[in-house]
Design a protein around this motif. Sequence first.
Motif, PDB file in Angstrom:
ATOM      1  N   ARG A 230      -9.762   9.104   3.574  1.00 44.34           N
ATOM      2  CA  ARG A 230      -9.130   8.661   2.332  1.00 44.34           C
ATOM      3  C   ARG A 230      -8.748   9.931   1.590  1.00 44.34           C
TER       4      ARG A 230
ATOM      5  N   ARG B  27      -4.590   6.446  -3.785  1.00 44.24           N
ATOM      6  CA  ARG B  27      -5.674   5.502  -4.073  1.00 44.24           C
ATOM      7  C   ARG B  27      -5.092   4.100  -4.090  1.00 44.24           C
ATOM      8  N   ASN B  28      -5.341   3.376  -3.016  1.00 43.68           N
ATOM      9  CA  ASN B  28      -4.892   1.993  -2.922  1.00 43.68           C
ATOM     10  C   ASN B  28      -6.010   1.069  -3.389  1.00 43.68           C
ATOM     11  N   LYS B  29      -5.647  -0.096  -3.904  1.00 39.34           N
ATOM     12  CA  LYS B  29      -6.685  -1.034  -4.329  1.00 39.34           C
ATOM     13  C   LYS B  29      -7.345  -1.661  -3.096  1.00 39.34           C
ATOM     14  N   GLU B  30      -8.566  -2.133  -3.286  1.00 42.53           N
ATOM     15  CA  GLU B  30      -9.292  -2.792  -2.199  1.00 42.53           C
ATOM     16  C   GLU B  30      -8.625  -4.102  -1.831  1.00 42.53           C
TER      17      GLU B  30
ATOM     18  N   TYR C  41      -9.304  -6.304   4.988  1.00 40.36           N
ATOM     19  CA  TYR C  41      -8.770  -5.689   6.190  1.00 40.36           C
ATOM     20  C   TYR C  41      -9.673  -6.042   7.367  1.00 40.36           C
TER      21      TYR C  41
ATOM     22  N   GLU D  26       0.829  -1.214   0.000  1.00 43.32           N
ATOM     23  CA  GLU D  26       0.000   0.000   0.000  1.00 43.32           C
ATOM     24  C   GLU D  26       0.861   1.261   0.000  1.00 43.32           C
TER      25      GLU D  26
ATOM     26  N   GLN E  51     -13.654  -6.366   2.675  1.00 41.64           N
ATOM     27  CA  GLN E  51     -12.854  -5.886   1.551  1.00 41.64           C
ATOM     28  C   GLN E  51     -13.163  -4.419   1.322  1.00 41.64           C
ATOM     29  N   HIS E  52     -12.141  -3.579   1.439  1.00 44.86           N
ATOM     30  CA  HIS E  52     -12.298  -2.146   1.210  1.00 44.86           C
ATOM     31  C   HIS E  52     -10.929  -1.508   0.990  1.00 44.86           C
ATOM     32  N   GLU E  53     -10.947  -0.252   0.574  1.00 41.29           N
ATOM     33  CA  GLU E  53      -9.701   0.501   0.428  1.00 41.29           C
ATOM     34  C   GLU E  53      -9.263   1.009   1.795  1.00 41.29           C
TER      35      GLU E  53
END
Length: 102
Positions: free
Chosen positions: A49, A54-57, A60, A25, A68-70
């Motif tokens: 955010r 912008r990180n991929k999902e 977490y 990340e 699943q999320h950014e």
Amino acid sequence: MAFHVGQMVVCVLGGNPDGDGYGWEEYPVKGRFYTVRSVLTGFTGEAVRLEEIRNKEALYEVPGGVDQHEMAFYSMRFRPVRTTSIDRFTSLLNPQPDTVSA
């Protein structure tokens, strides 16, 4: 600290101090300016955010399992950018004479 979408912030705690994530990340850099893209509130407090990151999902940890999320970043890692008008500095260059009341 309550931030809002579109607000300019500066990072005061960069990198990945908690060792969270997978290692791929992108994280904020101390001293850099960012624009708040979204504000989230949850079990760990407020997080943001950023437009510039912008990180991929990915999966977490969340209360009760995983989701699943950014990735978002704790708001305590940022402070608002304060803007100062040039008029403030111009007035320092042109001091007003002292007046004495009679």
